[in-house]
Write a protein that holds these residues in place. Structure first.
Motif, PDB file in Angstrom:
ATOM      1  N   VAL A   1     -12.283  24.141 106.984  1.00  0.00           N
ATOM      2  CA  VAL A   1     -11.021  24.212 106.237  1.00  0.00           C
ATOM      3  C   VAL A   1     -11.291  24.026 104.745  1.00  0.00           C
ATOM      4  CG1 VAL A   1      -8.864  22.983 105.780  1.00  0.00           C
ATOM      5  CG2 VAL A   1      -9.507  23.528 108.130  1.00  0.00           C
ATOM      6  N   ASN A   2     -12.214  23.124 104.420  1.00  0.00           N
ATOM      7  CA  ASN A   2     -12.538  22.826 103.028  1.00  0.00           C
ATOM      8  C   ASN A   2     -13.647  23.712 102.462  1.00  0.00           C
ATOM      9  OD1 ASN A   2     -10.667  20.658 102.805  1.00  0.00           O
ATOM     10  ND2 ASN A   2     -12.079  19.343 103.953  1.00  0.00           N
ATOM     11  N   ASP A   3     -14.039  24.754 103.204  1.00  0.00           N
ATOM     12  CA  ASP A   3     -15.065  25.715 102.751  1.00  0.00           C
ATOM     13  C   ASP A   3     -16.404  25.034 102.453  1.00  0.00           C
ATOM     14  OD1 ASP A   3     -13.170  27.816 102.823  1.00  0.00           O
ATOM     15  OD2 ASP A   3     -12.428  27.249 100.861  1.00  0.00           O
ATOM     16  N   ASN A   4     -16.736  24.006 103.223  1.00  0.00           N
ATOM     17  CA  ASN A   4     -17.954  23.230 102.970  1.00  0.00           C
ATOM     18  C   ASN A   4     -18.971  23.505 104.072  1.00  0.00           C
ATOM     19  OD1 ASN A   4     -19.931  21.188 102.584  1.00  0.00           O
ATOM     20  ND2 ASN A   4     -18.419  19.934 101.508  1.00  0.00           N
ATOM     21  N   ALA A   5     -19.905  24.434 103.798  1.00  0.00           N
ATOM     22  CA  ALA A   5     -20.887  24.844 104.804  1.00  0.00           C
ATOM     23  C   ALA A   5     -21.859  23.713 105.144  1.00  0.00           C
ATOM     24  CB  ALA A   5     -21.656  26.072 104.317  1.00  0.00           C
TER      25      ALA A   5
ATOM     26  N   ASP B   1     -24.644  29.821 106.086  1.00  0.00           N
ATOM     27  CA  ASP B   1     -23.689  30.863 105.710  1.00  0.00           C
ATOM     28  C   ASP B   1     -22.351  30.555 106.390  1.00  0.00           C
ATOM     29  OD1 ASP B   1     -22.120  33.120 105.414  1.00  0.00           O
ATOM     30  OD2 ASP B   1     -23.782  34.514 105.634  1.00  0.00           O
ATOM     31  N   ILE B   2     -21.327  30.236 105.603  1.00  0.00           N
ATOM     32  CA  ILE B   2     -20.058  29.803 106.189  1.00  0.00           C
ATOM     33  C   ILE B   2     -19.380  30.914 106.988  1.00  0.00           C
ATOM     34  CG2 ILE B   2     -18.521  30.383 104.244  1.00  0.00           C
ATOM     35  CD1 ILE B   2     -17.269  27.522 104.766  1.00  0.00           C
ATOM     36  N   LYS B   3     -19.625  32.179 106.644  1.00  0.00           N
ATOM     37  CA  LYS B   3     -19.056  33.278 107.429  1.00  0.00           C
ATOM     38  C   LYS B   3     -19.637  33.285 108.832  1.00  0.00           C
ATOM     39  CE  LYS B   3     -18.206  37.304 105.763  1.00  0.00           C
ATOM     40  NZ  LYS B   3     -18.371  38.646 105.162  1.00  0.00           N
ATOM     41  N   LYS B   4     -20.943  33.077 108.928  1.00  0.00           N
ATOM     42  CA  LYS B   4     -21.579  33.004 110.255  1.00  0.00           C
ATOM     43  C   LYS B   4     -21.119  31.764 111.007  1.00  0.00           C
ATOM     44  CE  LYS B   4     -25.758  35.595 109.005  1.00  0.00           C
ATOM     45  NZ  LYS B   4     -27.250  35.545 108.869  1.00  0.00           N
TER      46      LYS B   4
ATOM     47  N   GLY C   1     -10.040  29.071 105.432  1.00  0.00           N
ATOM     48  CA  GLY C   1     -10.102  27.984 104.471  1.00  0.00           C
ATOM     49  C   GLY C   1      -9.026  28.088 103.407  1.00  0.00           C
ATOM     50  N   GLN C   2      -9.409  27.800 102.169  1.00  0.00           N
ATOM     51  CA  GLN C   2      -8.432  27.764 101.086  1.00  0.00           C
ATOM     52  C   GLN C   2      -7.874  29.147 100.756  1.00  0.00           C
ATOM     53  OE1 GLN C   2      -7.497  24.683  99.986  1.00  0.00           O
ATOM     54  NE2 GLN C   2      -8.882  24.080 101.648  1.00  0.00           N
ATOM     55  N   ALA C   3      -8.536  30.210 101.188  1.00  0.00           N
ATOM     56  CA  ALA C   3      -8.063  31.564 100.882  1.00  0.00           C
ATOM     57  C   ALA C   3      -6.732  31.850 101.576  1.00  0.00           C
ATOM     58  CB  ALA C   3      -9.110  32.596 101.294  1.00  0.00           C
ATOM     59  N   MET C   4      -6.591  31.434 102.830  1.00  0.00           N
ATOM     60  CA  MET C   4      -5.334  31.598 103.569  1.00  0.00           C
ATOM     61  C   MET C   4      -5.141  30.359 104.437  1.00  0.00           C
ATOM     62  SD  MET C   4      -4.916  35.605 104.677  1.00  0.00           S
ATOM     63  CE  MET C   4      -6.434  35.721 105.617  1.00  0.00           C
ATOM     64  N   LEU C   5      -4.896  29.247 103.795  1.00  0.00           N
ATOM     65  CA  LEU C   5      -4.908  27.952 104.464  1.00  0.00           C
ATOM     66  C   LEU C   5      -3.826  27.825 105.531  1.00  0.00           C
ATOM     67  CD1 LEU C   5      -6.306  25.200 104.466  1.00  0.00           C
ATOM     68  CD2 LEU C   5      -4.619  24.423 102.812  1.00  0.00           C
TER      69      LEU C   5
END
Length: 604
Positions: A479-483, A533-536, A590-594
């Motif tokens: 959620v916080n985009d923290n890989a 890689d957070i996408k993976k 994450g923060q893009a579309m929380l």
């Protein structure tokens, strides 16, 4: 006027005569009743109405016997296509719309030579070589006056000063040496005994001679490193009072390290001592490391059903650090050379008791049949099939769960219903949709009666809660985009999984369910912890969430949790996750579309 009246009268008479000829003939009531009955029988549409099923254009797995709204999206149901006549009890026909929406893909099963498919990939971790470890201990009682090693990871060379210790016992022993030195001619045995005592305390000959010659007692005595290495643990601090033999430092020589891999029970036969391994790590993605198997644990872990396979690696330039995740590729020790059927792992649904695939039975129509198969080894992302399929069979390789959900909802035999014969609607249809969404996992577990809680011991449930807590930490990190935090949380989930004791489960069904769930949870967390890689990470998180939801549904947690759904995740196929808060915080964007998503279920 007379002629006009005459014409009107004649026309009226002709009209009455025509009416009598057409409508005035008597009708036999029995004959009329018979004709109406024949006509009615000829054009009876009651069967069409009675057998009509209704479905949703967006969720074709929903089937209801009457019109209404879709229990998933609320859209008005439409009449389902007919045409399933002639199908066997095990066959299910999908509509083209359903095939497209679920992205169902098929592939032809073909033979492959065993040598080409005999490479197995395992995930592992770099650990210290315990054979190269050494503990620096105090050889006498005393107080550490000064510690010359300040931090873990510090390099230490043999002979380097590690610490200075004040020891009353050593002071007394030095005084004994000075006293007996003057008596060494008359009492050589006593003199020799005192010197030997000092040697046992690891004083060198030169140190002992220096004390004897100077005649002075040293209050603070130095401790020197007996080996070279890296400080892996500080076990004492300045000012500590240590006993004889108490460890002060742990040193490890990192010129060689171990890589430890987890091999499942059915993979054990593929490994032997001396077998070569090719390893890669995220730190050096373009570099391969060579290693050899040096140890295979003789004891199977009864909780996780895995065996530790260890390889020893020459660690030139200290590139490999303890704690690094690695992937090892093992080439089979005995390639059969015979042809075997290999299928993608995503095609196989495994329930713990049965392995199932869906076979396309009609080359021209989307008709599928569930078939039980026997699987051999899993090599990477493929399974070898030993029975149940033939060369040339067409199987579902993507969308397997969607086909199975459709079969279940149609009352056909399915993974969750071995006997068939029940059509699911309403809330059950929603549950079927959740199970179809686990299509993203590419693996399978038995979701039988997921809305029914299994009673398990409180101790076992508490251990599962630890896994759930780590999952929530992982969700919050995404959620916080923290890989980085996601990697660390995944590692905590792995540790919690290893501590779950399956021996607490006396119920056979619960035992089999947890075995299957645990395997998939571990696979997903391994993948997340190996990637920065957070996408993976998010791609694997949907796998993890599907099985975590199954775990909560089956075993429960002692807190309120919400099952939430984002329709845009997973390439617009949708994906679920669990949360402790009702408010939506989307881990897939994450923060893009929380706030994208909705609550789909609540677990009390």
């Amino acid at each position: 006027m007379n002629k006009k009246f005459l014409y009107i009268s004649i026309a009226g008479i002709v009209g009455l005569l025509a009416g009598y000829l057409i409508f005035g003939k008597p009708v036999d009531e029995s004959t009329a009743s018979k004709d109406v009955s024949e006509v009615s029988n000829t054009h009876d549409h009651s069967g069409e109405t009675a057998n009509q099923m209704w479905t949703c254009s967006m969720h074709p797995q929903i089937m209801q016997p009457e019109p209404g709204d879709c229990p998933i999206c609320g859209m008005e149901l439409i009449p389902a296509e007919s045409g399933a006549d002639g199908l066997s009890a095990n066959e299910i026909k999908m509509t083209k719309n359903a095939m497209a929406l679920a992205n169902i893909q098929t592939n032809v099963v073909g033979n492959a030579v065993g040598e080409n498919g005999n490479v197995t990939s395992l995930s592992g971790k770099i650990v210290e070589n315990e054979e190269a470890s050494a503990v620096q201990a105090s050889y006498f009682d005393g107080r550490i006056e000064r510690l010359n090693v300040n931090y873990e990871g510090q390099e230490v060379r043999k002979g380097q000063l590690l610490a200075t210790i004040y020891s009353p016992n050593l002071v007394a022993a030095q005084q004994e040496l000075i006293t007996t030195a003057s008596l060494k001619e008359s009492q050589p045995a006593l003199y020799k005994s005192v010197r030997n005592k000092l040697k046992l305390w690891k004083l060198s000959e030169s140190q002992i001679n220096s004390i004897e010659e100077s005649g002075e007692v040293r209050e603070n005595f130095p401790i020197y490193a007996t080996v070279s290495g890296t400080v892996s643990e500080k076990m004492a601090e300045e000012g500590d009072y240590v006993k004889q033999g108490q460890p002060i430092l742990k040193l490890n020589n990192l010129n060689t390290v171990w890589a430890e891999f987890d091999a499942y029970e059915n993979q054990i036969s593929q490994f032997e001592k001396g077998q070569e391994i090719k390893m890669t790590t995220n730190a050096y993605p373009n570099k391969e490391f060579d290693a050899k198997i040096s140890f295979i644990d003789p004891v199977l872990n009864t909780q996780t059903r895995i065996v530790t396979v260890r390889a020893t690696i020459q660690n030139k330039n200290n590139l490999l650090k303890p704690g690094m995740f690695v992937t090892g590729k093992f080439e089979g020790i005995e390639p059969s050379g015979e042809e075997q059927l290999l299928v993608p792992a995503s095609a196989v649904m495994w329930t713990g008791e049965r392995s199932l695939v869906y076979v396309k039975t009609d080359p021209d129509e989307p008709i599928f049949e569930m078939r039980e198969v026997t699987i051999g080894n899993r090599n990477g992302e493929t399974y070898s099939i030993t029975s149940g399929l033939e060369d040339g069979d067409v199987i579902v390789t993507n969308g397997t769960f969607t086909v199975d959900a459709a079969a279940q909802l149609s009352g056909k035999k399915s993974m969750m219903n071995q006997e068939g014969g029940k059509t699911m609607t309403g809330h059950e249809g929603h549950t079927g949709m959740q199970q179809a969404n686990t299509e993203a996992t590419g693996n399978s577990i038995d979701h039988t009666k997921m809305n029914e809680r299994i009673d398990v011991p409180a101790k076992f449930q508490k251990q599962v809660e630890q896994v759930f807590d780590g999952y929530i930490d992982l969700k919050n990190a995404l959620v916080n985009d923290n890989a980085k935090n996601a990697q660390q949380a995944a590692e905590r989930v792995e540790k919690s999984l290893s501590k779950v004791d399956m021996k607490l489960l006396e119920d056979e069904k619960a035992h089999k369910h947890w075995m299957a769930i645990q395997k998939e949870l571990k696979s997903s967390t391994d993948a997340i912890s190996l990637s920065s890689d957070i996408k993976k990470q998010r791609d694997h998180f949907k796998h993890l969430s599907a099985h975590m939801i199954s775990s909560v549904q089956l075993f429960g947690v002692n807190q309120k949790a919400y099952s939430q759904f984002c329709p845009m995740a997973n390439s617009n196929k949708g994906a679920y996750w669990l949360s402790l808060e009702k408010e939506i915080q989307n881990p897939y964007y994450g923060q893009a579309m929380l706030t994208c998503g909705e609550v789909r279920d609540t677990f009390e």
